[in-house]
Scaffold this motif. Structure first.
Motif, PDB file in Angstrom:
ATOM      1  N   VAL A   1       0.855  -1.186   0.000  1.00 37.92           N
ATOM      2  CA  VAL A   1       0.000   0.000   0.000  1.00 37.92           C
ATOM      3  C   VAL A   1       0.891   1.236   0.000  1.00 37.92           C
ATOM      4  O   VAL A   1       1.876   1.297   0.741  1.00 37.92           O
ATOM      5  CB  VAL A   1      -0.942   0.016   1.227  1.00 37.92           C
ATOM      6  N   GLN A   2       0.558   2.243  -0.821  1.00 39.26           N
ATOM      7  CA  GLN A   2       1.414   3.422  -0.982  1.00 39.26           C
ATOM      8  C   GLN A   2       0.565   4.698  -0.893  1.00 39.26           C
ATOM      9  O   GLN A   2       0.286   5.358  -1.889  1.00 39.26           O
ATOM     10  CB  GLN A   2       2.152   3.351  -2.328  1.00 39.26           C
ATOM     11  N   LYS A   3       0.152   5.038   0.337  1.00 34.32           N
ATOM     12  CA  LYS A   3      -0.759   6.166   0.554  1.00 34.32           C
ATOM     13  C   LYS A   3      -0.128   7.502   0.156  1.00 34.32           C
ATOM     14  O   LYS A   3      -0.796   8.364  -0.417  1.00 34.32           O
ATOM     15  CB  LYS A   3      -1.192   6.196   2.023  1.00 34.32           C
ATOM     16  N   ASP A   4       1.155   7.708   0.501  1.00 43.38           N
ATOM     17  CA  ASP A   4       1.799   8.980   0.141  1.00 43.38           C
ATOM     18  C   ASP A   4       1.863   9.143  -1.380  1.00 43.38           C
ATOM     19  O   ASP A   4       1.617  10.230  -1.914  1.00 43.38           O
ATOM     20  CB  ASP A   4       3.206   9.053   0.728  1.00 43.38           C
ATOM     21  N   LEU A   5       2.198   8.076  -2.079  1.00 45.36           N
ATOM     22  CA  LEU A   5       2.227   8.130  -3.544  1.00 45.36           C
ATOM     23  C   LEU A   5       0.831   8.397  -4.088  1.00 45.36           C
ATOM     24  O   LEU A   5       0.656   9.176  -5.041  1.00 45.36           O
ATOM     25  CB  LEU A   5       2.776   6.813  -4.097  1.00 45.36           C
ATOM     26  N   GLY A   6      -0.173   7.790  -3.476  1.00 46.32           N
ATOM     27  CA  GLY A   6      -1.553   8.044  -3.888  1.00 46.32           C
ATOM     28  C   GLY A   6      -1.931   9.501  -3.746  1.00 46.32           C
ATOM     29  O   GLY A   6      -2.629  10.072  -4.603  1.00 46.32           O
ATOM     30  N   ARG A   7      -1.466  10.155  -2.664  1.00 44.45           N
ATOM     31  CA  ARG A   7      -1.771  11.566  -2.456  1.00 44.45           C
ATOM     32  C   ARG A   7      -1.091  12.441  -3.517  1.00 44.45           C
ATOM     33  O   ARG A   7      -1.688  13.387  -4.040  1.00 44.45           O
ATOM     34  CB  ARG A   7      -1.340  12.003  -1.056  1.00 44.45           C
ATOM     35  N   ILE A   8       0.167  12.115  -3.853  1.00 47.44           N
ATOM     36  CA  ILE A   8       0.868  12.880  -4.887  1.00 47.44           C
ATOM     37  C   ILE A   8       0.193  12.693  -6.248  1.00 47.44           C
ATOM     38  O   ILE A   8       0.017  13.645  -7.019  1.00 47.44           O
ATOM     39  CB  ILE A   8       2.350  12.464  -4.960  1.00 47.44           C
ATOM     40  N   LEU A   9      -0.222  11.472  -6.531  1.00 41.78           N
ATOM     41  CA  LEU A   9      -0.950  11.230  -7.782  1.00 41.78           C
ATOM     42  C   LEU A   9      -2.261  12.013  -7.817  1.00 41.78           C
ATOM     43  O   LEU A   9      -2.667  12.509  -8.873  1.00 41.78           O
ATOM     44  CB  LEU A   9      -1.209   9.729  -7.944  1.00 41.78           C
ATOM     45  N   SER A  10      -2.908  12.156  -6.667  1.00 41.37           N
ATOM     46  CA  SER A  10      -4.141  12.950  -6.606  1.00 41.37           C
ATOM     47  C   SER A  10      -3.855  14.425  -6.877  1.00 41.37           C
ATOM     48  O   SER A  10      -4.659  15.116  -7.518  1.00 41.37           O
ATOM     49  CB  SER A  10      -4.810  12.788  -5.230  1.00 41.37           C
ATOM     50  N   LEU A  11      -2.713  14.924  -6.388  1.00 41.19           N
ATOM     51  CA  LEU A  11      -2.316  16.302  -6.688  1.00 41.19           C
ATOM     52  C   LEU A  11      -2.073  16.473  -8.189  1.00 41.19           C
ATOM     53  O   LEU A  11      -2.461  17.487  -8.788  1.00 41.19           O
ATOM     54  CB  LEU A  11      -1.050  16.667  -5.912  1.00 41.19           C
ATOM     55  N   ILE A  12      -1.413  15.484  -8.797  1.00 44.03           N
ATOM     56  CA  ILE A  12      -1.158  15.537 -10.243  1.00 44.03           C
ATOM     57  C   ILE A  12      -2.482  15.463 -11.001  1.00 44.03           C
ATOM     58  O   ILE A  12      -2.673  16.169 -12.005  1.00 44.03           O
ATOM     59  CB  ILE A  12      -0.224  14.384 -10.654  1.00 44.03           C
ATOM     60  N   GLN A  13      -3.408  14.638 -10.514  1.00 44.27           N
ATOM     61  CA  GLN A  13      -4.726  14.545 -11.148  1.00 44.27           C
ATOM     62  C   GLN A  13      -5.457  15.889 -11.094  1.00 44.27           C
ATOM     63  O   GLN A  13      -6.082  16.308 -12.072  1.00 44.27           O
ATOM     64  CB  GLN A  13      -5.553  13.470 -10.446  1.00 44.27           C
ATOM     65  N   ALA A  14      -5.356  16.572  -9.957  1.00 45.44           N
ATOM     66  CA  ALA A  14      -6.086  17.829  -9.764  1.00 45.44           C
ATOM     67  C   ALA A  14      -5.424  19.015 -10.453  1.00 45.44           C
ATOM     68  O   ALA A  14      -6.106  19.904 -10.990  1.00 45.44           O
ATOM     69  CB  ALA A  14      -6.230  18.118  -8.270  1.00 45.44           C
TER      70      ALA A  14
ATOM     71  N   ARG B   1       0.539  19.429 -14.309  1.00 46.28           N
ATOM     72  CA  ARG B   1       1.968  19.677 -14.141  1.00 46.28           C
ATOM     73  C   ARG B   1       2.274  20.352 -12.797  1.00 46.28           C
ATOM     74  O   ARG B   1       3.235  19.996 -12.098  1.00 46.28           O
ATOM     75  CB  ARG B   1       2.477  20.536 -15.289  1.00 46.28           C
ATOM     76  N   ALA B   2       1.469  21.321 -12.427  1.00 48.61           N
ATOM     77  CA  ALA B   2       1.696  22.059 -11.186  1.00 48.61           C
ATOM     78  C   ALA B   2       1.585  21.163  -9.956  1.00 48.61           C
ATOM     79  O   ALA B   2       2.174  21.459  -8.912  1.00 48.61           O
ATOM     80  CB  ALA B   2       0.709  23.216 -11.071  1.00 48.61           C
ATOM     81  N   GLY B   3       0.864  20.056 -10.075  1.00 46.72           N
ATOM     82  CA  GLY B   3       0.730  19.146  -8.950  1.00 46.72           C
ATOM     83  C   GLY B   3       2.030  18.447  -8.588  1.00 46.72           C
ATOM     84  O   GLY B   3       2.173  17.941  -7.468  1.00 46.72           O
ATOM     85  N   PHE B   4       2.988  18.440  -9.514  1.00 45.82           N
ATOM     86  CA  PHE B   4       4.282  17.814  -9.248  1.00 45.82           C
ATOM     87  C   PHE B   4       5.401  18.839  -9.120  1.00 45.82           C
ATOM     88  O   PHE B   4       6.233  18.763  -8.217  1.00 45.82           O
ATOM     89  CB  PHE B   4       4.622  16.824 -10.368  1.00 45.82           C
TER      90      PHE B   4
END
Length: 585
Positions: A227-240, A243-246
């Motif tokens: 399980v990779q919750k922190d990675l999931g949160r970063i992916l959610s930022l990228i989804q939202a 480019r600026a999410g990363f």
């Protein structure tokens, strides 16, 4: 855990597919037949599908891509979804913190290439990995924070989707978020890989960093849930925020903080200034086949076309697969190609790369003037060729074809397996160790044994040279093959041999992938080969002529390829050397 295991079994079952309805390529009846006498790594069969195909290094990522195609997405949509899924399920090479290359051929035959290769940070300099005596400091360019270049993957995915995507960005990123948050069942190979890298992870990351380490500190096992919750949160930022999410905000702050903790040099300004680059693909021919491949910053496309033109005058089909004459000509071609790579290839934004000259038939003919069938050429006597007017493993690949005939070939990387082993704390993703792909010092080999010189020396904001070779092949104006592989310096030779296996030796796509391979890269002056790739007679003949043949304990390549067969069916061919899986529909 049971749910994850069931999901993995369903993914693997999805590989049993229907015949296709793609337009038949006329005049290719000699392809996609069972070529006899081929020594293969494993007798794996290709996958056939009706409307589209996704071939990747991991079954779950392939299923994600196929699901996007089924949902009405095109090949680019599937590629973006696949890339982010690989960042979750295949941390060995799938990534947010790396970079790569796209070669794209749309359904109308238009070609494009996108360079989302990492860059050296602005604080980088030529001698940054040398000691006071000017000698390379062991491990500094491969392990830890200073080894990382500025990541390009997220910008690359955003750029290709904005130009060619069909489905919403939200929809193509969503599967990866679900995989990260819900957890995935580790394959046996993934469990072994995480266990192998445990000591390095503990060495370079913060003491309280739990990433890729089991909570009970025990060894990972097949079927364990990651399980990779922190990675999931970063992916959610990228989804939202795309480019600026990363490259901005929370993710950028976490990355820079991690760099500062480990004495890395990537800054907020580096992240803000990173942009991928659309370049003109290399488009050339081999015996009437059109080859579409990657230009510099990758060396792969130039080297591939050199290899193909070097061997074009020779009757490889008549000689046969891995026959002594076939092998000798290919070794001699590879020797000269890698010498040219060391001298001429680098970032075209910093050095002038003579692509047309290096791939011209007159130049290549001259390069083979000193070749003799009587004996091996001595690599010490071979250097980069003279071009008038000029001065002198781990990666992953995926291939996708959609129902309309759009084709994607993408190779992406962290460089070494699990990159620099640095996991961004709070972000949950691995950073690359691509700085090792620069020429750390002229004439000194990198981790793959490749030699470089001035064209590929370190400079601020420069892209490091790559061997990645994503490639698409046409015949008579129709799509024929989508090809690529990881493998560091062996990428070029593996892609080349796979294409030749189909065109010259009449193999199916899966046979061409399965077939045992070999590799020569100028220096060191030896030919490594997979066990049983050569007959005893071939080994004896070549050894007598002065060739140093070195059998491997491991394997070459992790191909993921697609062939449009003569009957119009798409054949997905994923490598038996890994968990690679093709999924179609």
């Amino acid at each position: 855990m049971k749910k994850n295991l069931l999901f993995l079994l369903l993914v693997l079952a999805a590989c049993k597919n229907k015949p296709t309805q793609h337009q038949e390529i006329k005049g290719l009846s000699e392809y996609a037949v069972d070529a006899p006498g081929i020594q293969t790594f494993f007798d794996k069969k290709g996958v056939l599908a009706e409307n589209g195909m996704v071939a990747t290094a991991h079954p779950i990522a392939s299923q994600v891509g196929a699901d996007i195609l089924k949902a009405g997405g095109n090949a680019i949509d599937a590629a973006v979804a696949t890339h982010f899924a690989l960042a979750v399920v295949y941390p060995w090479a799938g990534n947010l913190g790396g970079g790569g290359f796209l070669v794209y051929r749309d359904k109308d035959g238009h070609t494009y290439s996108l360079d989302f290769r990492e860059k050296a940070p602005a604080k980088a300099h030529r001698d940054m990995y040398l000691d006071a005596s000017g000698n390379p400091i062991s491990g500094l360019s491969t392990l830890g924070h200073l080894a990382s270049g500025v990541p390009g993957s997220v910008d690359g995915m955003v750029s290709m989707h904005e130009r060619f995507g069909k489905l919403s960005w939200d929809k193509v990123v969503a599967p990866a978020i679900a995989l990260a948050n819900n957890g995935i069942a580790l394959t046996e190979r993934e469990a072994v890989g995480l266990n192998r890298v445990k000591a390095n992870l503990l060495q370079v990351n913060a003491p309280d960093s739990p990433y890729y380490i089991r909570a009970d500190k025990q060894a990972w096992k097949q079927g364990d849930t990651l399980v990779q919750k922190d990675l999931g949160r970063i992916l959610s930022l990228i989804q939202a925020k795309k480019r600026a999410g990363f490259y901005e905000g929370e993710c950028a702050d976490l990355l820079v903080k991690e760099m500062q903790r480990g004495k890395g040099i990537i800054t907020h300004e580096d992240l803000k200034n990173y942009h991928s680059v659309w370049r003109d693909a290399i488009v050339d021919t081999y015996k009437g086949f059109k080859v579409i491949t990657m230009p510099p910053t990758s060396s792969g496309g130039v080297a591939l076309m050199q290899l193909m033109k070097f061997v074009e005058p020779y009757p490889l089909k008549r000689w046969g697969w891995n026959a002594d004459s076939t092998v000798q000509v290919i070794i001699e071609a590879e020797r000269r190609v890698y010498a040219d790579r060391a001298k001429w290839l680098g970032d075209p934004d910093f050095v002038k790369v003579p692509v047309k000259e290096l791939t011209s038939k007159s130049y290549l003919k001259q390069r083979m003037n000193d070749f003799s069938f009587d004996k091996a050429t001595d690599s010490k006597a071979v250097s980069g060729g003279a071009v008038p007017g000029y001065e002198s493993n781990e990666t992953t690949h995926y291939s996708i074809v959609d129902k309309a005939g759009n084709a994607v070939s993408i190779t992406t990387t962290l460089n070494g397996g699990f990159g620099s082993k640095v996991v961004v704390q709070g972000g949950g993703y691995l950073m690359n160790n691509e700085m090792d792909d620069f020429s750390i010092k002229a004439g000194v080999p990198n981790m793959f044994g490749l030699i470089g010189n001035k064209a590929n020396e370190i400079a601020p904001n420069k892209r490091m040279l790559s061997s990645m070779t994503p490639t698409i092949v046409e015949k008579d104006g129709k799509l024929l093959m989508v090809v690529g592989t990881p493998g560091g310096s062996t990428i070029i030779t593996s892609v080349f041999q796979t294409i030749i296996n189909v065109i010259e030796h009449g193999m199916t796509m899966q046979q061409a992938v399965n077939a045992l391979k070999y590799h020569h890269q100028w220096l060191p002056d030896n030919t490594t080969y997979e066990k049983n790739a050569f007959s005893e007679a071939t080994i004896k003949n070549l050894t007598t002529k002065g060739y140093n043949l070195v059998p491997m304990s491991g394997s070459l390549g992790r191909m993921d390829c697609i062939l449009l067969r003569p009957d119009g069916k798409l054949e997905g061919a994923s490598d038996p050397r890994g968990d690679n899986t093709s999924v179609g529909y």
